[in-house]
Design a protein around this motif. Structure first.
Motif, PDB file in Angstrom:
ATOM      1  N   LEU A 273       0.807  -1.219   0.000  1.00 20.97           N
ATOM      2  CA  LEU A 273       0.000   0.000   0.000  1.00 20.97           C
ATOM      3  C   LEU A 273       0.844   1.276   0.000  1.00 20.97           C
ATOM      4  O   LEU A 273       0.623   2.142  -0.846  1.00 20.97           O
TER       5      LEU A 273
ATOM      6  N   THR B 128       0.996   3.775  -3.166  1.00 25.00           N
ATOM      7  CA  THR B 128       0.585   5.165  -2.920  1.00 25.00           C
ATOM      8  C   THR B 128       1.653   6.115  -3.420  1.00 25.00           C
ATOM      9  O   THR B 128       1.361   7.105  -4.101  1.00 25.00           O
TER      10      THR B 128
ATOM     11  N   SER C 199      -6.024   8.304  -3.918  1.00 26.52           N
ATOM     12  CA  SER C 199      -5.761   7.490  -2.738  1.00 26.52           C
ATOM     13  C   SER C 199      -6.984   6.643  -2.382  1.00 26.52           C
ATOM     14  O   SER C 199      -6.858   5.484  -1.990  1.00 26.52           O
ATOM     15  N   ASP C 200      -8.177   7.224  -2.544  1.00 27.99           N
ATOM     16  CA  ASP C 200      -9.409   6.479  -2.271  1.00 27.99           C
ATOM     17  C   ASP C 200      -9.565   5.300  -3.220  1.00 27.99           C
ATOM     18  O   ASP C 200      -9.965   4.205  -2.805  1.00 27.99           O
TER      19      ASP C 200
ATOM     20  N   CYS D 190      -7.192   2.549  -2.199  1.00 30.24           N
ATOM     21  CA  CYS D 190      -7.688   1.852  -1.007  1.00 30.24           C
ATOM     22  C   CYS D 190      -8.813   0.888  -1.371  1.00 30.24           C
ATOM     23  O   CYS D 190      -8.889  -0.221  -0.834  1.00 30.24           O
ATOM     24  N   GLU D 191      -9.688   1.301  -2.291  1.00 34.94           N
ATOM     25  CA  GLU D 191     -10.768   0.410  -2.735  1.00 34.94           C
ATOM     26  C   GLU D 191     -10.201  -0.812  -3.445  1.00 34.94           C
ATOM     27  O   GLU D 191     -10.630  -1.941  -3.193  1.00 34.94           O
TER      28      GLU D 191
ATOM     29  N   TYR E 267      -7.241  -2.067  -3.125  1.00 31.27           N
ATOM     30  CA  TYR E 267      -6.530  -2.868  -2.135  1.00 31.27           C
ATOM     31  C   TYR E 267      -7.517  -3.705  -1.318  1.00 31.27           C
ATOM     32  O   TYR E 267      -7.290  -4.892  -1.086  1.00 31.27           O
ATOM     33  N   ALA E 268      -8.609  -3.084  -0.885  1.00 27.79           N
ATOM     34  CA  ALA E 268      -9.616  -3.809  -0.102  1.00 27.79           C
ATOM     35  C   ALA E 268     -10.223  -4.943  -0.925  1.00 27.79           C
ATOM     36  O   ALA E 268     -10.409  -6.060  -0.421  1.00 27.79           O
TER      37      ALA E 268
ATOM     38  N   THR F 207      -4.525  -6.323  -6.462  1.00 29.18           N
ATOM     39  CA  THR F 207      -4.556  -4.857  -6.494  1.00 29.18           C
ATOM     40  C   THR F 207      -4.005  -4.341  -7.820  1.00 29.18           C
ATOM     41  O   THR F 207      -4.549  -3.391  -8.403  1.00 29.18           O
TER      42      THR F 207
END
Length: 186
Positions: free
Chosen positions: A27, A31, A43-44, A47-48, A50-51, A64
């Motif tokens: 991550l 980033t 960044s959002d 994160c999505e 990655y999740a 990812t």
């Protein structure tokens, strides 16, 4: 920055080269590369992705990379990203396998592995001995052990089936013993 196949591959190859450890390490690396330096995604979004990558089976980094690459350049981007991400690890494994095969042929190393093999056998024997004293406690458990051993050595019955059958027989036997004990108490 230009989002073409080569630049996506190169970026993810760079991240894959620096990636040591599990999926949590990726991550901050992504980033830095994708959000801060190249500004390809937010960044959002990262994160999505990655999740989602963590929620799916497989390697978090590769998952990812697929989601990110797909956003950047569709299917070609996903291919470039995942190839770039996993290629450094693949190359490392090939090099290590080559080095390992060269090292294994050294007589001293062969003696070390022989000693380790003997140690493993001793540890297995100790584990079996420990389990035996705690598992085989009466005639019934001895019968279950012998029946399971014979079934396993025959090779005709799958091991999971033997385990499941042993569990079911053990549960039924315990219920029988409990009923017998409760009748004796009355």
């Amino acid at each position: 920055m230009d989002k073409n196949f080569y630049s996506i591959f190169k970026t993810f190859f760079k991240v894959g080269t620096m990636l040591l450890g599990g999926g949590y390490v990726i991550l901050p690396l992504l980033t830095s590369e994708l959000v801060e330096k190249k500004k390809w995604i937010t960044s959002d979004e990262l994160c999505e992705y990655y999740a989602l990558g963590a929620a799916l089976p497989g390697i978090i980094a590769a998952n990812t990379a697929i989601f990110t690459g797909r956003k950047l350049l569709g299917t070609r981007g996903a291919i470039a990203a995942v190839t770039g991400m996993i290629l450094p690890a693949f190359i490392s494994i090939i090099i290590l396998a080559y080095l390992f095969s060269a090292i294994v042929s050294i007589p001293t190393v062969q003696h070390i592995f022989w000693g380790v093999g003997v140690g493993v056998i001793v540890l297995l024997f100790m584990a079996v001995k420990e389990m035996w004293t705690k598992s085989v406690t009466d005639k019934f458990t001895l019968i279950i052990y012998l029946a399971s051993l014979i079934a396993t050595l025959s090779g005709k019955i799958p091991l999971p089936l033997i385990i499941i059958a042993s569990i079911i027989i053990g549960i039924l036997w315990q219920q029988y013993e409990d009923k017998k004990k409760s009748k004796e108490e009355l």
